[in-house]
Design an enzyme around this catalytic site. Structure first.
Site, mmCIF file in Angstrom:
data_model
loop_
_atom_site.group_PDB
_atom_site.id
_atom_site.type_symbol
_atom_site.label_atom_id
_atom_site.label_comp_id
_atom_site.label_asym_id
_atom_site.label_seq_id
_atom_site.Cartn_x
_atom_site.Cartn_y
_atom_site.Cartn_z
ATOM 1 N N HIS A 121 0.871 -1.177 0.000
ATOM 2 C CA HIS A 121 0.000 0.000 0.000
ATOM 3 C C HIS A 121 0.915 1.236 0.000
ATOM 4 O O HIS A 121 2.012 1.191 0.563
ATOM 5 C CB HIS A 121 -0.828 -0.052 1.284
ATOM 6 C CG HIS A 121 -1.902 0.975 1.405
ATOM 7 N ND1 HIS A 121 -1.641 2.282 1.745
ATOM 8 C CD2 HIS A 121 -3.252 0.881 1.271
ATOM 9 C CE1 HIS A 121 -2.786 2.949 1.809
ATOM 10 N NE2 HIS A 121 -3.776 2.120 1.525
ATOM 11 N N ASP A 198 2.772 -4.697 8.092
ATOM 12 C CA ASP A 198 1.587 -3.865 7.899
ATOM 13 C C ASP A 198 0.385 -4.808 7.964
ATOM 14 O O ASP A 198 0.104 -5.539 7.010
ATOM 15 C CB ASP A 198 1.688 -3.156 6.538
ATOM 16 C CG ASP A 198 0.391 -2.452 6.157
ATOM 17 O OD1 ASP A 198 -0.605 -2.571 6.901
ATOM 18 O OD2 ASP A 198 0.378 -1.805 5.098
ATOM 19 N N GLN A 201 -4.796 -5.127 6.602
ATOM 20 C CA GLN A 201 -5.809 -6.002 5.984
ATOM 21 C C GLN A 201 -5.926 -7.340 6.706
ATOM 22 O O GLN A 201 -6.794 -8.142 6.381
ATOM 23 C CB GLN A 201 -5.457 -6.260 4.512
ATOM 24 C CG GLN A 201 -5.615 -5.060 3.615
ATOM 25 C CD GLN A 201 -7.055 -4.601 3.481
ATOM 26 O OE1 GLN A 201 -7.989 -5.392 3.577
ATOM 27 N NE2 GLN A 201 -7.241 -3.311 3.275
ATOM 28 N N LYS A 224 -10.773 -0.714 9.960
ATOM 29 C CA LYS A 224 -10.982 -1.863 9.071
ATOM 30 C C LYS A 224 -11.402 -3.108 9.839
ATOM 31 O O LYS A 224 -11.638 -4.152 9.258
ATOM 32 C CB LYS A 224 -9.716 -2.133 8.253
ATOM 33 C CG LYS A 224 -9.443 -1.031 7.244
ATOM 34 C CD LYS A 224 -8.208 -1.255 6.420
ATOM 35 C CE LYS A 224 -8.023 -0.074 5.461
ATOM 36 N NZ LYS A 224 -6.731 -0.101 4.759
ATOM 37 N N CYS A 362 -4.629 2.446 -3.795
ATOM 38 C CA CYS A 362 -3.413 2.918 -3.122
ATOM 39 C C CYS A 362 -2.260 1.946 -3.307
ATOM 40 O O CYS A 362 -1.418 1.775 -2.419
ATOM 41 C CB CYS A 362 -3.636 3.159 -1.629
ATOM 42 S SG CYS A 362 -4.829 4.420 -1.283
HETATM 43 C C1 LIG Z 1 -5.752 0.618 4.531
HETATM 44 C C2 LIG Z 1 -4.361 0.192 4.473
HETATM 45 C C3 LIG Z 1 -3.331 1.017 4.925
HETATM 46 C C4 LIG Z 1 -3.560 2.417 5.416
HETATM 47 O O1 LIG Z 1 -4.437 2.455 6.477
HETATM 48 P P1 LIG Z 1 -4.976 3.877 7.026
HETATM 49 O O2 LIG Z 1 -6.091 3.469 7.920
HETATM 50 O O3 LIG Z 1 -5.430 4.646 5.822
HETATM 51 O O4 LIG Z 1 -3.849 4.520 7.729
HETATM 52 C C5 LIG Z 1 -2.060 0.520 4.884
HETATM 53 N N1 LIG Z 1 -1.785 -0.713 4.430
HETATM 54 C C6 LIG Z 1 -2.743 -1.536 3.987
HETATM 55 C C7 LIG Z 1 -2.379 -2.907 3.519
HETATM 56 C C8 LIG Z 1 -4.060 -1.105 3.976
HETATM 57 O O5 LIG Z 1 -5.009 -1.914 3.533
#
Ligand SMILES: *Cc1c(COP(=O)(O)O)cnc(C)c1O
Length: 404
Positions: A121, A198, A201, A224, A362
């Protein structure tokens, strides 16, 4: 017992209409919907205990502080972190990654290397690029194959004693790939590099065990995973959090302040400057409880069924191509129909009440890899149904007829 109708009744928005059609919400990868318990907990906080935390001795301030700290412990237990002070409240994944990247600005030297993967992302790319610009370190990219799987033999070749940190997503938002991060973390540690996961998801679908993974950092957003926007968590191993410089200065993150010199507070406060999203932090704990009550095994079982069913049904459509066909995959389907722009399909099916995301998600480098402008992405949550998948498939067929 997984009772889908009972679960759906927990989410008021799922019984609303969009464009006069019952909402089919398949944009869970962008943000999840919120159950009543979460919505009500926000209002209850402001009605009953609103006060600033860690500051006053008065009763409400104590109540707010206790609730905030109880949520921290809940999240510590959820992630199986060793200490609650390894749990830093943030405003989201982006904030968490920037905090770590900024801390590494004081550690990296010219010609050190930072590794990210080809399927990150933007928020797990740009902060590292900014870090490299500041320090003269180099950004290297772990490549992927056509299925959207990282190529571990290439990853191995990229790792060296120059590698200082590796940052990879647990699950790709654009492709749904579940990356073999435990193995990747072990490989990074063999060359002495730190590893940031990260988990944005991943946390809606599974329960990460940070000690078992042995990751140095694990970051995610609350919104999320059924929690409020503007909330998130940075987990970091104590030894790393102690080593890193704080990202922001301000109230609450200090031990003593004079005009000559400030000393920082201990963990976790060192990274929590200013008044945080108190209600959000508390209610993130409510969301974690809610998901655990349903159970992550039940969640992933149901979502996997949706994934298999939707993949099969969508592939029956002539000219439809799915991007991201990794063996290990979460309930995300990115697709296009030959000769049709994803945006056009997204617009038509929105008129039929179906919310999907269209665009680059993104993750522009992923789109460049497949040489496409974007995809249509349907991302499923545990509250979605096969009947909704049928409606998606019918709508895509209708859109295709209209556009070809
Ligand atoms: C949504 C997402 C982000 C960013 O999250 P924010 O809530 O916008 O800070 C980063 N990495 C992944 C894999 C995402 O799906």
């Amino acid at each position: 017992m997984f009772d889908i109708q009972k679960i759906r009744a927990d989410f008021p928005i799922l019984s609303t209409k969009v464009k006069l059609k019952p909402l089919v919400y398949f944009d869970n990868g962008a943000t999840s919907q919120k159950p009543k318990v979460v919505i009500e907990a926000i209002s209850k906080y402001y009605q009953e205990i609103n006060a600033n935390i860690h500051r006053g001795v008065h009763t409400l301030s104590q109540l707010a502080t206790d609730a905030y700290e109880a949520s921290r412990i809940k999240i510590q237990q959820h992630l199986n972190a060793q200490f609650s002070h390894e749990i830093i409240f943030t405003s989201g994944t982006t904030h968490g990654i920037n905090t770590v990247a900024n801390g590494f600005a004081f550690i990296l030297k010219e010609d050190d290397e930072v590794l990210v993967s080809a399927m990150e992302h933007h928020s797990n790319i740009v902060p590292w690029q900014m870090l490299c610009e500041r320090t003269g370190a180099k950004l290297k990219v772990i490549p992927m194959n056509e299925n959207g799987e990282l190529i571990l033999s290439e990853y191995k070749k990229l790792l060296s004693e120059k590698t200082k940190i590796v940052a990879v997503n647990h699950i790709s938002n654009a492709l749904g790939t579940i990356n073999p991060i435990k193995e990747m973390i072990e490989m990074a540690h063999q060359v002495g590099a730190a590893f940031l996961v990260d988990g944005a998801q991943a946390v809606p679908h599974l329960k990460p065990n940070v000690q078992d993974l042995d990751c140095d950092f694990y970051v995610f957003s609350g919104h999320k995973m059924c929690g409020p926007t503007g909330t998130g968590i940075l987990y970091g191993k104590e030894k790393w959090l102690n080593k890193l410089h704080p990202y922001q200065g301000g109230g609450e993150m200090i031990e003593t302040v004079t005009f000559e010199k400030t000393t920082y507070a201990g963990l976790p406060h060192k990274f929590e400057a200013g008044t945080p999203n108190i209600a959000g932090g508390i209610v993130l704990g409510t969301a974690v409880d809610y998901l655990n009550e349903i159970g992550f095994e039940a969640i992933s079982h149901h979502e996997h069924e949706l994934l298999v069913y939707a993949t099969e049904k969508l592939l029956e459509i002539d000219g439809l191509k799915i991007y991201g066909t990794a063996k290990e995959k979460a309930s995300v389907i990115s697709f296009n129909i030959e000769g049709i722009h994803p945006y056009d399909i997204g617009t038509i099916i929105d008129n039929l009440g179906i919310a999907v995301r269209t665009g680059h998600h993104c993750a522009q480098p992923v789109m460049d890899f497949y040489k496409i402008p974007g995809t249509i992405r349907a991302s499923f949550a545990f509250y979605n149904t096969k009947q909704e998948v049928d409606e998606l498939v019918d709508s895509v067929k209708k859109a295709k007829l209209m556009l070809s």
